[in-house]
Scaffold this motif. Structure first.
Motif, PDB file in Angstrom:
ATOM      1  N   SER A 327      -7.907 -13.717   0.992  1.00  0.00           N
ATOM      2  CA  SER A 327      -7.672 -12.324   0.539  1.00  0.00           C
ATOM      3  C   SER A 327      -6.672 -12.508  -0.484  1.00  0.00           C
ATOM      4  O   SER A 327      -5.680 -13.345  -0.581  1.00  0.00           O
ATOM      5  CB  SER A 327      -7.183 -11.466   1.639  1.00  0.00           C
ATOM      6  OG  SER A 327      -5.913 -12.193   2.289  1.00  0.00           O
ATOM      7  N   ASN A 330      -5.233  -6.695  -2.341  1.00  0.00           N
ATOM      8  CA  ASN A 330      -6.035  -5.548  -1.981  1.00  0.00           C
ATOM      9  C   ASN A 330      -7.381  -5.944  -1.802  1.00  0.00           C
ATOM     10  O   ASN A 330      -8.356  -5.063  -1.840  1.00  0.00           O
ATOM     11  CB  ASN A 330      -5.786  -4.466  -2.566  1.00  0.00           C
ATOM     12  CG  ASN A 330      -6.287  -3.052  -1.747  1.00  0.00           C
ATOM     13  OD1 ASN A 330      -6.027  -3.136  -0.431  1.00  0.00           O
ATOM     14  ND2 ASN A 330      -6.636  -2.255  -2.392  1.00  0.00           N
ATOM     15  N   LYS A 331      -7.834  -7.321  -2.042  1.00  0.00           N
ATOM     16  CA  LYS A 331      -9.173  -7.497  -2.208  1.00  0.00           C
ATOM     17  C   LYS A 331      -9.203  -8.547  -0.934  1.00  0.00           C
ATOM     18  O   LYS A 331      -8.604  -9.643  -0.849  1.00  0.00           O
ATOM     19  CB  LYS A 331      -9.615  -8.209  -3.364  1.00  0.00           C
ATOM     20  CG  LYS A 331      -9.696  -6.856  -4.604  1.00  0.00           C
ATOM     21  CD  LYS A 331     -10.090  -7.531  -5.900  1.00  0.00           C
ATOM     22  CE  LYS A 331     -10.221  -6.395  -6.815  1.00  0.00           C
ATOM     23  NZ  LYS A 331     -10.504  -7.328  -8.232  1.00  0.00           N
ATOM     24  N   TYR A 333     -12.045 -12.006  -0.070  1.00  0.00           N
ATOM     25  CA  TYR A 333     -12.896 -13.011  -0.763  1.00  0.00           C
ATOM     26  C   TYR A 333     -13.803 -13.648   0.101  1.00  0.00           C
ATOM     27  O   TYR A 333     -13.228 -14.126   1.173  1.00  0.00           O
ATOM     28  CB  TYR A 333     -12.090 -13.709  -1.626  1.00  0.00           C
ATOM     29  CG  TYR A 333     -11.574 -13.065  -2.720  1.00  0.00           C
ATOM     30  CD1 TYR A 333     -12.142 -13.031  -4.201  1.00  0.00           C
ATOM     31  CD2 TYR A 333     -10.316 -12.356  -2.618  1.00  0.00           C
ATOM     32  CE1 TYR A 333     -11.654 -12.377  -5.152  1.00  0.00           C
ATOM     33  CE2 TYR A 333      -9.864 -11.913  -3.692  1.00  0.00           C
ATOM     34  CZ  TYR A 333     -10.329 -11.783  -5.058  1.00  0.00           C
ATOM     35  OH  TYR A 333      -9.606 -11.184  -6.055  1.00  0.00           O
ATOM     36  N   SER A 353     -15.992 -11.034  -4.229  1.00  0.00           N
ATOM     37  CA  SER A 353     -14.685 -10.372  -3.798  1.00  0.00           C
ATOM     38  C   SER A 353     -15.054  -8.740  -3.323  1.00  0.00           C
ATOM     39  O   SER A 353     -15.958  -8.243  -4.185  1.00  0.00           O
ATOM     40  CB  SER A 353     -13.766 -10.107  -5.011  1.00  0.00           C
ATOM     41  OG  SER A 353     -14.252  -9.275  -6.132  1.00  0.00           O
ATOM     42  N   ASP A 355     -13.529  -5.232  -3.138  1.00  0.00           N
ATOM     43  CA  ASP A 355     -12.114  -4.418  -3.206  1.00  0.00           C
ATOM     44  C   ASP A 355     -12.067  -3.303  -2.009  1.00  0.00           C
ATOM     45  O   ASP A 355     -12.943  -2.546  -1.979  1.00  0.00           O
ATOM     46  CB  ASP A 355     -12.444  -3.472  -4.714  1.00  0.00           C
ATOM     47  CG  ASP A 355     -11.060  -3.017  -5.088  1.00  0.00           C
ATOM     48  OD1 ASP A 355     -10.535  -2.025  -4.021  1.00  0.00           O
ATOM     49  OD2 ASP A 355     -10.720  -2.984  -6.218  1.00  0.00           O
ATOM     50  N   TRP A 361     -18.273  -4.638  -4.072  1.00  0.00           N
ATOM     51  CA  TRP A 361     -18.586  -6.286  -4.254  1.00  0.00           C
ATOM     52  C   TRP A 361     -18.646  -6.627  -5.566  1.00  0.00           C
ATOM     53  O   TRP A 361     -19.027  -5.981  -6.758  1.00  0.00           O
ATOM     54  CB  TRP A 361     -19.666  -6.700  -3.442  1.00  0.00           C
ATOM     55  CG  TRP A 361     -19.484  -6.662  -2.206  1.00  0.00           C
ATOM     56  CD1 TRP A 361     -20.183  -5.935  -1.160  1.00  0.00           C
ATOM     57  CD2 TRP A 361     -18.896  -7.761  -1.217  1.00  0.00           C
ATOM     58  NE1 TRP A 361     -19.819  -6.162  -0.062  1.00  0.00           N
ATOM     59  CE2 TRP A 361     -19.010  -7.370   0.096  1.00  0.00           C
ATOM     60  CE3 TRP A 361     -18.022  -9.022  -1.611  1.00  0.00           C
ATOM     61  CZ2 TRP A 361     -18.394  -8.220   1.077  1.00  0.00           C
ATOM     62  CZ3 TRP A 361     -17.596  -9.501  -0.608  1.00  0.00           C
ATOM     63  CH2 TRP A 361     -17.754  -9.014   0.829  1.00  0.00           C
TER      64      TRP A 361
END
Length: 406
Positions: A327, A330-331, A333, A353, A355, A361
């Motif tokens: 991570s 704020n995302k 992966y 990723s 969000d 994605w």
């Protein structure tokens, strides 16, 4: 007399041939040359070429193509390229490349020129890249000798990375020196092929669970000790166990069993396990919330405050077995799905990723080098980078993904 006539005829032919060879050679094709790259630094490189002869045909486009040294010869159809469509005159031309160049990789460059339906290329030159401003990948080490046996497991603390092999050999990675040092082996003498590990970093120590015994091991300053005895064992569960620390507690989560451990009181508390179709295969955490993926590609979040699980989204990529999760900003992966087995390995090198604000994605740039399906791999996260080690016959290459460039 006949011999003299023959000699005269042969002489005339030779004279005519020499006369023809002195005529100027007219060629409609352009002649193009690739020069050595200059200004190679961490922000990119400047590619240079020379149009030696423009030729009679009109040039539609020209530029540079490049690929990794151990990949195919660069070409306009499948390689990275930069194209100029303006008119070109003879002489030197150049372009600054600030993306698609990963640090530590050797690249091949070719100039090209297209006219009509044809494309001609210049000679091939090579250079060692120092990276580029927009590239997220780098190659940190090559042919690293880590003579552990069976599948390796990676974990990290605030300063160093670690690799623990199933035969108990343990190595410590110093990112500043880019060196691995062997340290004391994992103390369980029964380590063997198939052993699974879960590591959690808290304060100044790493804590490791395994599926051989119920001990919670502590690794502090290169020394192993048994900190506690867990009330469960992962033996018989083939899935993934995600471990992370939150509010001075250690959480171990899975679709099998989940627990919270409080080191200050040496207390274990049973927590709710992920109840969903499939079993847990990978995970990450961000701001105290864990995100776990199942074998059905479903991702669920876990809130330790109220001990609840919630469905988040479905992974759009390829899932074979385990998967890497991390991570940043704020995302979350996920990607690099892999089957970590010495004889039948498998790797998908794509990353995605998600969000958490936009609920969408996005696929990110893959590792520029396609890894062999042979061998084994490990990964750990350290100082805003994801490190991936991939090796065959105990020799590993170490790659890094820079979070700050995502």
């Amino acid at each position: 007399m006949m011999k003299n006539i023959a000699l005269i005829v042969i002489s005339l032919i030779l004279v005519n041939c020499n006369k023809d060879s002195e005529e100027p050679f007219l060629n409609e094709e352009p002649v193009i040359k690739t020069l050595q790259a200059i200004s190679v630094d961490a922000t990119g490189a400047t590619f240079r070429g020379e149009l030696v002869q423009k030729g009679e045909a009109k040039i539609n486009a020209y530029g540079f193509v490049w690929s990794l040294w151990d990949f195919e010869e660069p070409n306009v159809n499948t390689s990275n390229k930069i194209t100029f469509e303006s008119d070109v005159s003879t002489g030197i031309f150049e372009a600054r490349i600030d993306s698609l160049l990963a640090s530590g990789f050797e690249y091949k460059i070719k100039t090209f020129a297209s006219y009509g339906t044809k494309t001609i290329y210049g000679n091939t030159v090579s250079f060692m890249s120092k990276g580029s401003e927009k590239s997220i990948w780098s190659k940190e080490l090559s042919n690293l000798n880590l003579p552990g046996v069976h599948v390796p497991y990676g974990f990290s603390d605030k300063e160093n990375g670690y690799v623990l092999f199933q035969d108990t050999k343990t190595y410590k990675y110093n990112p500043n020196e880019k060196v691995f040092h062997q340290i004391a082996s994992f103390p369980n003498p029964d380590g063997s092929s198939g052993t699974k590990f879960t590591a959690v970093h808290l304060n100044d120590s790493n804590y490791i669970l395994n599926d051989i015994d119920t001990n919670l091991y502590e690794l502090n300053e290169n020394t192993w000790s048994v900190l506690s005895v867990a009330p469960f064992n992962y033996e018989g569960f083939g899935g993934y166990y995600h471990g992370y620390s939150n509010a001075n507690n250690i959480l171990i989560l899975s679709s099998y069993k989940s627990f919270n451990y409080a080191p200050e009181t040496d207390q274990w508390y049973s927590k709710s396990s992920l109840s969903a179709e499939g079993f847990s295969v990978g995970g990450t955490n961000l701001d105290g919330i864990a995100y776990i993926m199942t074998s059905r590609k479903k991702i669920y979040s876990y809130n330790s405050v109220d001990d609840t699980w919630d469905y988040v989204t479905e992974y759009p990529g390829v899932l074979k077995s385990n998967i890497i999760g991390f991570s940043y900003s704020n995302k979350i992966y996920f990607g690099f799905s892999y089957l970590n087995h010495e004889e039948t390995p498998w790797i998908d090198q794509t990353f995605w990723s998600f969000d958490l604000t936009k609920r969408s994605w996005t696929q990110i740039a893959p590792l520029p080098k396609e890894l062999s399906t042979r061998g084994t791999m490990f990964f750990f996260i350290l100082k805003n980078k994801l490190f991936i080690g991939h090796g065959v016959s105990k020799y590993y290459d170490l790659y890094a993904l820079d979070f700050t460039k995502l």
